[in-house]
Structure formats: C-alpha cells, structure tokens
Design a protein around this motif. Structure first.
Motif, PDB file in Angstrom:
ATOM      1  N   THR A  16       8.025 -42.829 -91.604  1.00 51.13           N
ATOM      2  CA  THR A  16       7.583 -41.500 -92.048  1.00 51.13           C
ATOM      3  C   THR A  16       8.760 -40.697 -92.623  1.00 51.13           C
ATOM      4  O   THR A  16       8.602 -39.980 -93.609  1.00 51.13           O
ATOM      5  N   ASP A  19       9.623 -41.965 -96.007  1.00 53.30           N
ATOM      6  CA  ASP A  19       8.706 -41.412 -97.020  1.00 53.30           C
ATOM      7  C   ASP A  19       9.188 -40.045 -97.507  1.00 53.30           C
ATOM      8  O   ASP A  19       9.180 -39.763 -98.707  1.00 53.30           O
ATOM      9  N   SER A  77       3.711 -36.861 -94.531  1.00 49.98           N
ATOM     10  CA  SER A  77       4.652 -36.764 -93.402  1.00 49.98           C
ATOM     11  C   SER A  77       5.295 -35.391 -93.282  1.00 49.98           C
ATOM     12  O   SER A  77       6.031 -35.132 -92.330  1.00 49.98           O
ATOM     13  N   GLY A  96       1.724 -33.604 -90.163  1.00 51.68           N
ATOM     14  CA  GLY A  96       3.033 -34.103 -90.612  1.00 51.68           C
ATOM     15  C   GLY A  96       4.078 -33.926 -89.525  1.00 51.68           C
ATOM     16  O   GLY A  96       3.974 -33.043 -88.677  1.00 51.68           O
ATOM     17  N   GLU A  97       5.109 -34.766 -89.554  1.00 51.75           N
ATOM     18  CA  GLU A  97       6.114 -34.741 -88.479  1.00 51.75           C
ATOM     19  C   GLU A  97       7.397 -34.025 -88.874  1.00 51.75           C
ATOM     20  O   GLU A  97       8.257 -33.799 -88.023  1.00 51.75           O
ATOM     21  N   TYR A  98       7.571 -33.728 -90.156  1.00 56.27           N
ATOM     22  CA  TYR A  98       8.882 -33.250 -90.588  1.00 56.27           C
ATOM     23  C   TYR A  98       8.833 -31.896 -91.271  1.00 56.27           C
ATOM     24  O   TYR A  98       7.913 -31.580 -92.019  1.00 56.27           O
ATOM     25  N   ARG A 125      12.599 -33.063 -87.190  1.00 60.77           N
ATOM     26  CA  ARG A 125      11.308 -33.563 -86.732  1.00 60.77           C
ATOM     27  C   ARG A 125      10.680 -32.455 -85.904  1.00 60.77           C
ATOM     28  O   ARG A 125      11.308 -31.915 -84.988  1.00 60.77           O
TER      29      ARG A 125
END
Ligand code: F6P
Ligand code: MN
Length: 319
Positions: A16, A19, A77, A96-98, A125
């Motif tokens: 992720t 990406d 992501s 999304g993680e970021y 993150r």
C-alpha cells in the motif's frame, strides 16, 4: 541497474505504501515535464492573469498542487493529504492507510529565473473509520514512514527514505523510470560550507549572529578554518547539496515577525528533510529541540531549521 519499483519491491515497504510512492513519483515526472516546457507551455506567469485564449493562467505551484492532489486523492491507499497550497487537509479515502503532506513546488520563485525547484513529501500511516480531520495528522516527524523530494534540476532526481537509509534515483527519460544512482547516502560529520540568507543577519538572535560571525572569520577566527557559503533559495536545492557534499543549512528564527517561529513549514519542509538528514547520519534541530520530536499544533506551523553535518549542527547549538 535497479529501478525504483524493484528497489521498493525488494525492501520491507508494504504494498500500500509502494502504491502511494508510485503515484507521488509518477506525478512528479509529469510536473517535471510541465516545468521543462516553461514559457512554451504558456503556463508561466502569475495566477490571476489571463492567457491569449482568455483562460486564467495558473502559477506552476498551483498546477503542481492540482496534479498531486488529483492523483493522490484517487489513490485508494491515501486517507488524506495536506499541502502548502491548501488551507485545510483534503480527505481522500476513509479506508486509506496513509496521510501525505507535501510542498508541491518548493522554491517556486526560482521558476522565474529557470533555476532549481522541487517537490517535498512526508508520509505517515494513520487509519480510522471516520473521514480524516486535521487533528488526526498532528503527528511528530519521528513517526514518518517515508519522506523524500523530487528535485527538478539539470536532471530530475528522487531522493527517498523509507526508514532504512537514503537512496538517490535519477530519472531516465528513455525508459520513463527512476534509476538508483546513489545508494545509502551518508553526510560527513564535519564541514566547511554553510547556507543561510545573510541579508537577515541583523534580525537574528545575538547567539546566531555570533555563530555566523565566527564562520565568516575563517582561519583568522576561533574556528581556525575557512568556510564557503552557498544559497540556492530553494530548501530542496540546499538540502540536496548537503546530501551530496556536506554542509549546514540554517533558516533561523528572526525578529522580523517575532510571532513566527521561523520561515519554513514543519510538516512538509522541516520534517521530511530532517528524516532524510538523520537517515544519512546528519542532524536536524530547531534552536531548542530535535525537529522530529516536535508535536505539531497545526499543519501549516513554521519552525526554525538547523540541519546538516552532525558536528557542525552541535557546534551551532552550542552558541
Ligand atoms: O519554501 C520556502 C523557501 O522558498 C525555501 O525553499 C527556501 O530555503 C527559503 O524559502 C528561501 O528563503 P529566502 O527568500 O529568505 O531566500
Ligand atoms: Mn517550500
């Protein structure tokens, strides 16, 4: 020769995050292309002007911001972005993680003289089940999972850390990829080169004036060695020089506007550069603390910056 996707795939970087980095660096290649066209593309000039078609012309920093915003918000992501050109964070994907903070075009006044500029980015993150709000992203720089910049100079270069050293990549236009050209960059502990805007000297603290006076006295002063001075007027260019051949870069607090802690922005200038410098064996401080330890209070917060060769940063702080 290794290219960016191979280097990322061979590292411990989660898919992720790869990406997010791919979207960021691909967009920087497009920004680099827009910059190369310069006046020919009809895009130089002040925002608010009209071009011959009667369309509103945009400054290249606004164009770069729009390109990054559009690409990153569309990346699954990405949870949210923050940009020098946006007053507020821009939420993207709740799942999304970021979180990515960026200066889309650092040193943008250099565009008018066809000199070095760059894009700086910082990635954290940060997850949650509600749409992101600004408070979610007031995270100290030591929590960054990746940081870097793309320098638009004679060649386009990507300088990146994912927390395991610093690598430099050079853009190969024949293959449309960033190729690894300097691995595990290290900054020497000592230096004889400094970067500071001397025209502000009278506004600095007495201690900062004393430190720089001692540099300028060279061999005749207490430092007993001569110093050279350089100033690119784009942080990205000055930091790049330090990563390539050493030095110290300072944008100190000054009393022009005592309410401002400094000129540079913590979240998309000081923090990513501090992570790069520390990963390369250098140091990055304000007058009083390690930059990466600062608890941010706002996404556009300013800080004083003293970064570069470890022993020289210590020497400056000793004043
Ligand atoms: O983004 C702010 C910035 O343009 C930096 O890139 C650069 O280091 C600094 O300001 C230049 O400041 P000055 O205008 O004082 O030379
Ligand atoms: Mn900037």
């Amino acid at each position: 020769m290794q290219n960016l996707p191979d280097v990322l795939a061979a590292s411990a970087t989660p898919k992720t995050l790869q990406d997010v980095l791919t979207v960021t660096t691909d967009t920087c290649i497009a920004i680099s292309d827009a910059l190369k066209q310069g006046s020919l593309a009809g895009i130089l000039g002040m925002a608010g002007n009209e071009n011959v078609q009667g369309e509103e012309q945009k400054k290249l920093d606004v164009i770069s911001n729009d390109m990054l915003k559009e690409a990153l918000v569309a990346c699954p992501s990405v949870r949210a972005i923050a940009s020098e050109e946006e007053d507020y964070i821009v939420p993207a994907n709740t799942q999304g993680e970021y979180f990515i903070a960026f200066d889309p075009l650092d040193g943008s006044s250099n565009i008018d003289i066809n000199a070095m500029v760059g894009t700086i980015f910082s990635i954290y993150r940060q997850t949650g089940d509600k749409p992101a709000v600004e408070e979610d992203f007031l995270i100290p720089g030591k929590e960054q999972v990746a940081a870097g910049y793309v320098l638009y100079g004679p060649s386009t270069m990507l300088v990146l850390t994912t927390g395991d050293g610093v690598n430099m990549f050079t853009y190969d236009p024949t293959k449309n990829v960033f190729t690894l050209t300097n691995q595990n960059v290290q900054v020497g502990k000592d230096t004889q080169e400094f970067a500071i805007n001397m025209s502000n000297q009278r506004f600095w603290s007495t201690n900062m004036q004393n430190y720089v006076n001692d540099l300028v006295k060279g061999k005749e002063g207490i430092r007993d060695k001569n110093f050279n001075m350089r100033w690119v007027a784009a942080m990205v260019g000055d930091v790049h020089r330090i990563l390539c051949r050493g030095g110290i870069f300072i944008y100190p607090w000054d009393n022009k506007d005592p309410s401002k802690a400094g000129k540079l922005r913590l979240m998309y200038e000081a923090n990513p550069m501090a992570m790069l410098l520390e990963q390369a064996g250098g140091k990055a401080h304000t007058h009083t603390q390690r930059i990466l330890d600062i608890q941010p209070e706002a996404i556009h917060q300013r800080v004083a910056v003293i970064l570069g060769a470890a022993n020289e940063v210590d020497k400056c702080l000793s004043y």
